[in-house]
Design a protein around this motif. Structure first.
Motif, PDB file in Angstrom:
ATOM      1  N   HIS A 197      -2.949   1.543   9.327  1.00  0.00           N
ATOM      2  CA  HIS A 197      -2.573   0.150   9.066  1.00  0.00           C
ATOM      3  C   HIS A 197      -2.790  -0.536  10.410  1.00  0.00           C
ATOM      4  O   HIS A 197      -2.198  -0.111  11.421  1.00  0.00           O
ATOM      5  N   CYS A 232       3.474  -0.096   6.071  1.00  0.00           N
ATOM      6  CA  CYS A 232       3.865  -0.899   4.912  1.00  0.00           C
ATOM      7  C   CYS A 232       5.320  -0.600   4.550  1.00  0.00           C
ATOM      8  O   CYS A 232       6.067  -1.504   4.152  1.00  0.00           O
ATOM      9  N   MET A 274       0.871  -1.208   0.000  1.00  0.00           N
ATOM     10  CA  MET A 274       0.000   0.000   0.000  1.00  0.00           C
ATOM     11  C   MET A 274       0.900   1.247   0.000  1.00  0.00           C
ATOM     12  O   MET A 274       1.670   1.441   0.920  1.00  0.00           O
ATOM     13  N   HIS A 317      -1.808  -5.322   4.357  1.00  0.00           N
ATOM     14  CA  HIS A 317      -2.383  -4.027   4.743  1.00  0.00           C
ATOM     15  C   HIS A 317      -3.875  -4.174   5.039  1.00  0.00           C
ATOM     16  O   HIS A 317      -4.667  -4.516   4.170  1.00  0.00           O
ATOM     17  N   CYS A 336       1.783   4.228   3.003  1.00  0.00           N
ATOM     18  CA  CYS A 336       1.430   3.725   4.332  1.00  0.00           C
ATOM     19  C   CYS A 336       2.733   3.531   5.105  1.00  0.00           C
ATOM     20  O   CYS A 336       3.603   2.759   4.687  1.00  0.00           O
TER      21      CYS A 336
HETATM   22 ZN    ZN Z   1      -0.047  -0.502   5.307  1.00  0.00          ZN
END
Ligand code: ZN
Ligand code: 5GP
Length: 113
Positions: free
Chosen positions: A97, A7, A1, A46, A4
């Motif tokens: 997240h 991530c 993602m 995610h 993010c």
């Molecule tokens: Zn994420």
């Protein structure tokens, strides 16, 4: 993602102080600890928040809680710990997240759950 933060931590683009890792889960120390022990447990997939858990991704969320139990033993949190997941604006979620905070290492406030 894209865009993010967590991530990016999973991808290794942003460094973290890892405490536990499996194929599906990563745990690392919070950058701004609110207790002597403050660890974040996240799924590598995610998921935006607890509010986005569904039949397809529930296993990833459950693996986070399985990891919490392993980490509690690994960190020697024998006198207790608290697990929190903020969901949405009113709860103060700042990183979208899914993550579970593990707080421990002191007598935690009884004012909030
Ligand atoms: Zn994420
Ligand atoms: P939330 O407020 O969404 O429940 O929790 C997000 C948490 O992520 C906060 O406790 C914050 O301190 C932590 N955090 C934000 N950015 C970073 C970072 O770059 N590295 C680490 N380890 N923690 C972070």
């Amino acid at each position: 993602m894209e865009n993010c933060l967590f991530c990016k931590i999973i991808a290794g683009d942003i460094p973290s102080n890892k405490v536990y890792e499996t194929e599906d889960v990563l745990a690392f120390r919070d950058i701004a600890p609110q207790a002597p022990v403050h660890i974040l447990v996240i799924p590598k997939a995610h998921i935006a928040s607890v509010g986005e858990i569904n039949a397809e991704n529930a296993a990833a969320a459950a693996k986070c809680l399985e990891a919490v139990a392993v980490i509690a033993k690994q960190e020697g949190l024998d006198s207790g710990f608290r697990v929190i997941s903020n969901c949405g604006e009113d709860a103060g979620q700042t990183v979208h997240h899914l993550h579970f905070h593990i707080l421990a290492g002191t007598k935690l406030s009884e004012k909030m759950v």
